[in-house]
Write an enzyme that holds these catalytic residues in place. Structure first.
Site, PDB file in Angstrom:
ATOM      1  N   HIS A   1      24.996 -14.549 -41.222  1.00 22.87           N
ATOM      2  CA  HIS A   1      24.377 -15.193 -42.385  1.00 22.87           C
ATOM      3  C   HIS A   1      25.329 -15.446 -43.553  1.00 22.87           C
ATOM      4  O   HIS A   1      25.031 -16.272 -44.429  1.00 22.87           O
ATOM      5  CB  HIS A   1      23.159 -14.399 -42.867  1.00 22.87           C
TER       6      HIS A   1
ATOM      7  N   ASP B   1      16.499 -22.110 -41.158  1.00 17.24           N
ATOM      8  CA  ASP B   1      15.928 -21.749 -39.860  1.00 17.24           C
ATOM      9  C   ASP B   1      14.416 -21.927 -39.823  1.00 17.24           C
ATOM     10  O   ASP B   1      13.852 -22.343 -38.811  1.00 17.24           O
ATOM     11  CB  ASP B   1      16.292 -20.300 -39.515  1.00 17.24           C
TER      12      ASP B   1
ATOM     13  N   GLU C   1      28.862  -7.747 -38.071  1.00 17.92           N
ATOM     14  CA  GLU C   1      28.253  -8.718 -37.152  1.00 17.92           C
ATOM     15  C   GLU C   1      27.164  -9.530 -37.864  1.00 17.92           C
ATOM     16  O   GLU C   1      27.055 -10.744 -37.684  1.00 17.92           O
ATOM     17  CB  GLU C   1      27.656  -8.008 -35.932  1.00 17.92           C
TER      18      GLU C   1
ATOM     19  N   ASP D   1      11.017 -16.735 -41.724  1.00 15.80           N
ATOM     20  CA  ASP D   1      12.256 -16.214 -41.139  1.00 15.80           C
ATOM     21  C   ASP D   1      12.918 -15.266 -42.134  1.00 15.80           C
ATOM     22  O   ASP D   1      12.736 -15.402 -43.354  1.00 15.80           O
ATOM     23  CB  ASP D   1      13.215 -17.359 -40.786  1.00 15.80           C
TER      24      ASP D   1
END
Length: 246
Positions: free
Chosen positions: A57, A157, A52, A7
């Site tokens: 994160h 993740d 955004e 990821d």
């Protein structure tokens, strides 16, 4: 079989607009067991993240400025994924970023570094058509806790995706039906696929469990007036803790 769950987190949505990878994580599985050997890198993108993306994160420019740039650690990724199947959720997104970073580092496309790439999102859509198949939705569907996931992080993740992948593909290493692709009814196929018993965990009965088992068999013996079928098929030695009947 070596599989890598990968990821990334990025500064934005499109590398063609100059966006970069800011975090990369890989989790290793061998024969469907997590090995605990993972690769986790924070990367200095030499730019700010879009608002955004930063909300997703939480990796600020100041925090990332202390870490190496992608080209300085690219060899770690190359060595880590060599020869493995790489599993990525929405692979097209991550691979386009990795390809852009590898190109800047003077290296070939990501697909040339590993054995193959599997998109777990496409797999989930085939398995659950018409349903939500985000990582959060799959965690909920398969009963995998992601309560600790307040922000997206590449390592967390990838660990969650590894659990989801194992749940989605449970049973693939057991009695798979391997039919001839040209036979719509399965006739003339090869039957059950080869099964590697070495992947199974063997749990041996404890001494106490053996004693309890012998006591249960005696109840069966008494009920039928003779040794039960279990004893004749698979006689077991008396455990050391058993007491002989007079």
């Amino acid at each position: 079989m070596r599989q890598i769950i990968l990821d990334t987190e990025t500064t934005g949505l499109d590398p063609a607009q100059g966006h970069r990878v800011v975090e990369l994580a890989c989790v290793e599985m061998v024969n469907r067991s997590l090995t605990g050997r993972h690769l986790h890198l924070y990367l200095n993108p030499d730019r700010d993240s879009d608002p955004e993306a930063l909300n997703v994160h939480g990796l600020t420019t100041e925090f990332l400025s202390a870490y190496p740039r992608f080209h300085e650690v690219a060899s770690q990724l190359v060595d880590y994924v060599a020869g493995a199947e790489v599993i990525i959720h929405n692979a097209a997104f991550d691979v386009k970023f990795l390809d852009a970073e590898l190109n800047r580092a003077g290296l070939g496309p990501f697909r040339t570094l590993c054995d193959s790439i599997t998109d777990s999102l496409l797999y989930a859509r085939e398995l659950h058509p018409g349903k939500r198949n985000s990582l959060d939705a799959l965690c909920e569907r398969y009963g995998i806790s992601n309560a600790h996931r307040t922000l997206h992080g590449a390592l967390l993740d990838s660990e969650l995706l590894a659990e989801v992948w194992l749940a989605m593909t449970r049973g693939q290493d057991t009695l798979l039906m391997d039919f001839d692709a040209h036979d719509g009814q399965g006739g003339g196929g090869q039957g059950l696929a080869a099964f590697d018993a070495s992947v199974l965990k063997v749990l041996r009965a404890s001494e106490a469990e053996m004693v309890e088992h012998q006591q249960y068999l005696k109840v069966l013996d008494d009920a039928v007036g003779k040794p039960c079928l279990w004893r004749s098929l698979d006689p077991l030695p008396e455990p050391s803790g058993a007491v002989a009947e007079s």
